[in-house]
Motif scaffolding. Structure first.
Motif, PDB file in Angstrom:
ATOM      1  N   ALA A  72      55.091 -29.563  12.738  1.00 17.72           N
ATOM      2  CA  ALA A  72      56.161 -29.130  12.472  1.00 17.72           C
ATOM      3  C   ALA A  72      57.140 -30.106  11.391  1.00 17.72           C
ATOM      4  O   ALA A  72      57.677 -29.341  10.591  1.00 17.72           O
ATOM      5  CB  ALA A  72      56.899 -28.622  13.790  1.00 17.72           C
ATOM      6  N   THR A  73      56.758 -31.257  11.645  1.00 16.93           N
ATOM      7  CA  THR A  73      57.904 -32.052  10.538  1.00 16.93           C
ATOM      8  C   THR A  73      57.154 -32.075   9.513  1.00 16.93           C
ATOM      9  O   THR A  73      57.679 -32.208   8.540  1.00 16.93           O
ATOM     10  CB  THR A  73      57.619 -33.509  11.429  1.00 16.93           C
ATOM     11  N   THR A  74      55.810 -32.074   9.336  1.00 20.71           N
ATOM     12  CA  THR A  74      55.205 -32.283   8.024  1.00 20.71           C
ATOM     13  C   THR A  74      55.330 -30.903   7.414  1.00 20.71           C
ATOM     14  O   THR A  74      55.640 -30.876   6.149  1.00 20.71           O
ATOM     15  CB  THR A  74      53.707 -32.451   8.173  1.00 20.71           C
ATOM     16  N   SER A  75      55.503 -29.774   7.753  1.00 19.26           N
ATOM     17  CA  SER A  75      55.732 -28.359   7.404  1.00 19.26           C
ATOM     18  C   SER A  75      57.286 -28.376   6.742  1.00 19.26           C
ATOM     19  O   SER A  75      57.495 -27.664   5.983  1.00 19.26           O
ATOM     20  CB  SER A  75      55.273 -27.437   8.166  1.00 19.26           C
ATOM     21  N   ARG A  76      58.047 -28.980   7.436  1.00 14.33           N
ATOM     22  CA  ARG A  76      59.411 -28.858   6.887  1.00 14.33           C
ATOM     23  C   ARG A  76      59.678 -30.108   5.905  1.00 14.33           C
ATOM     24  O   ARG A  76      60.569 -29.752   5.126  1.00 14.33           O
ATOM     25  CB  ARG A  76      60.296 -29.495   8.190  1.00 14.33           C
ATOM     26  N   GLN A  77      59.008 -30.954   5.603  1.00 14.05           N
ATOM     27  CA  GLN A  77      59.187 -32.035   4.754  1.00 14.05           C
ATOM     28  C   GLN A  77      58.436 -31.387   3.343  1.00 14.05           C
ATOM     29  O   GLN A  77      58.618 -32.079   2.108  1.00 14.05           O
ATOM     30  CB  GLN A  77      58.681 -33.548   4.975  1.00 14.05           C
ATOM     31  N   ALA A  78      57.517 -30.714   3.483  1.00 16.08           N
ATOM     32  CA  ALA A  78      56.779 -30.101   2.342  1.00 16.08           C
ATOM     33  C   ALA A  78      57.742 -29.516   1.042  1.00 16.08           C
ATOM     34  O   ALA A  78      57.679 -29.718   0.045  1.00 16.08           O
ATOM     35  CB  ALA A  78      55.824 -28.965   2.436  1.00 16.08           C
ATOM     36  N   PRO A  79      58.651 -28.707   1.699  1.00 16.61           N
ATOM     37  CA  PRO A  79      59.685 -27.956   0.611  1.00 16.61           C
ATOM     38  C   PRO A  79      60.440 -28.862  -0.257  1.00 16.61           C
ATOM     39  O   PRO A  79      60.824 -28.870  -1.120  1.00 16.61           O
ATOM     40  CB  PRO A  79      60.274 -26.849   1.559  1.00 16.61           C
ATOM     41  N   VAL A  80      60.909 -29.839   0.767  1.00 16.30           N
ATOM     42  CA  VAL A  80      61.718 -30.931   0.353  1.00 16.30           C
ATOM     43  C   VAL A  80      60.926 -31.828  -0.757  1.00 16.30           C
ATOM     44  O   VAL A  80      61.542 -32.165  -1.959  1.00 16.30           O
ATOM     45  CB  VAL A  80      62.314 -31.870   1.273  1.00 16.30           C
ATOM     46  N   ALA A  81      59.817 -32.179  -0.460  1.00 14.70           N
ATOM     47  CA  ALA A  81      59.010 -33.031  -1.401  1.00 14.70           C
ATOM     48  C   ALA A  81      58.784 -32.153  -2.825  1.00 14.70           C
ATOM     49  O   ALA A  81      58.633 -32.617  -3.886  1.00 14.70           O
ATOM     50  CB  ALA A  81      57.736 -33.427  -0.904  1.00 14.70           C
ATOM     51  N   ALA A  82      58.266 -30.897  -2.581  1.00 14.59           N
ATOM     52  CA  ALA A  82      58.320 -30.103  -3.784  1.00 14.59           C
ATOM     53  C   ALA A  82      59.563 -29.910  -4.669  1.00 14.59           C
ATOM     54  O   ALA A  82      59.466 -29.980  -5.757  1.00 14.59           O
ATOM     55  CB  ALA A  82      57.863 -28.766  -3.212  1.00 14.59           C
ATOM     56  N   LEU A  83      60.683 -29.884  -4.100  1.00  7.92           N
ATOM     57  CA  LEU A  83      61.826 -29.806  -4.748  1.00  7.92           C
ATOM     58  C   LEU A  83      62.259 -31.006  -5.582  1.00  7.92           C
ATOM     59  O   LEU A  83      62.584 -31.394  -6.801  1.00  7.92           O
ATOM     60  CB  LEU A  83      63.193 -29.485  -3.760  1.00  7.92           C
ATOM     61  N   ARG A  84      62.005 -32.137  -4.854  1.00 10.32           N
ATOM     62  CA  ARG A  84      62.034 -33.520  -5.446  1.00 10.32           C
ATOM     63  C   ARG A  84      61.266 -33.645  -6.623  1.00 10.32           C
ATOM     64  O   ARG A  84      61.516 -34.119  -7.757  1.00 10.32           O
ATOM     65  CB  ARG A  84      61.804 -34.625  -4.438  1.00 10.32           C
ATOM     66  N   PHE A  85      59.932 -33.338  -6.583  1.00 13.44           N
ATOM     67  CA  PHE A  85      58.858 -33.522  -7.626  1.00 13.44           C
ATOM     68  C   PHE A  85      59.357 -32.363  -8.673  1.00 13.44           C
ATOM     69  O   PHE A  85      59.383 -32.879  -9.884  1.00 13.44           O
ATOM     70  CB  PHE A  85      57.541 -32.958  -7.050  1.00 13.44           C
TER      71      PHE A  85
END
Length: 163
Positions: free
Chosen positions: A5-18
């Motif tokens: 659940a933590t990893t799935s929430r961080q994926a969109p943030v990482a994509a936006l940062r990239f």
């Protein structure tokens, strides 16, 4: 809370940062490319003088955009011209004599020597300053931004003092 659940929430943030880094990196690179492109139009004539006509121009007339005067050859193969044109800038004054390079195939001349080289790279100096803002704000690379800004200020100051 499970790790997935933590990893799935961080994926969109990482994509936006990239995405932000890619977009701002592209903008900064385009700004720098435009600065080099704008400078190279004149700089290649001033820096690569082998085989080009060099000499001096004594400015006798100035209009809004250009000044003109007789061209006296200073290199082998250069021919004298009754009238050659140079861009009318704050650094070109009526009655002064300037060392110049003739643009191939034209009667247009550009300043040569250290002052001409520095003046031809002024668009790059402005691009360095603009890119430093993008790098600092968009990429959050403050040290790199300070280096870009310092380089731009140094280039513009040197060009101002040389002219």
């Amino acid at each position: 809370m499970p790790a997935s659940a933590t990893t799935s929430r961080q994926a969109p943030v990482a994509a936006l940062r990239f995405g932000r880094l890619a977009a701002m990196g592209t903008v900064a690179a385009l700004i720098l490319f435009a600065g080099v492109w704008g400078s190279w139009a004149t700089a290649h004539n001033v820096m690569l003088t082998k085989g080009r006509e060099t000499g001096t121009i004594k400015v006798t007339r100035c209009a809004e955009d250009t000044c003109s005067g007789p061209f006296t050859p200073g290199s082998t193969g250069a021919r004298a011209r009754a009238s050659a044109e140079i861009a009318h800038t704050v650094a070109v004054r009526k009655g002064q004599t300037y060392t110049v390079v003739v643009k191939p195939g034209t009667d247009e001349v550009v300043r040569s020597g250290p002052a001409g080289v520095l003046y031809s790279w002024v668009p790059l100096g402005g691009a360095l300053l603009l890119a430093s803002v993008v790098v600092a704000g968009g990429l959050r690379l403050t040290r790199v931004a300070w280096v870009l800004a310092g380089s731009g200020v140094a280039l513009l100051t040197a060009a101002f003092l040389a002219l």
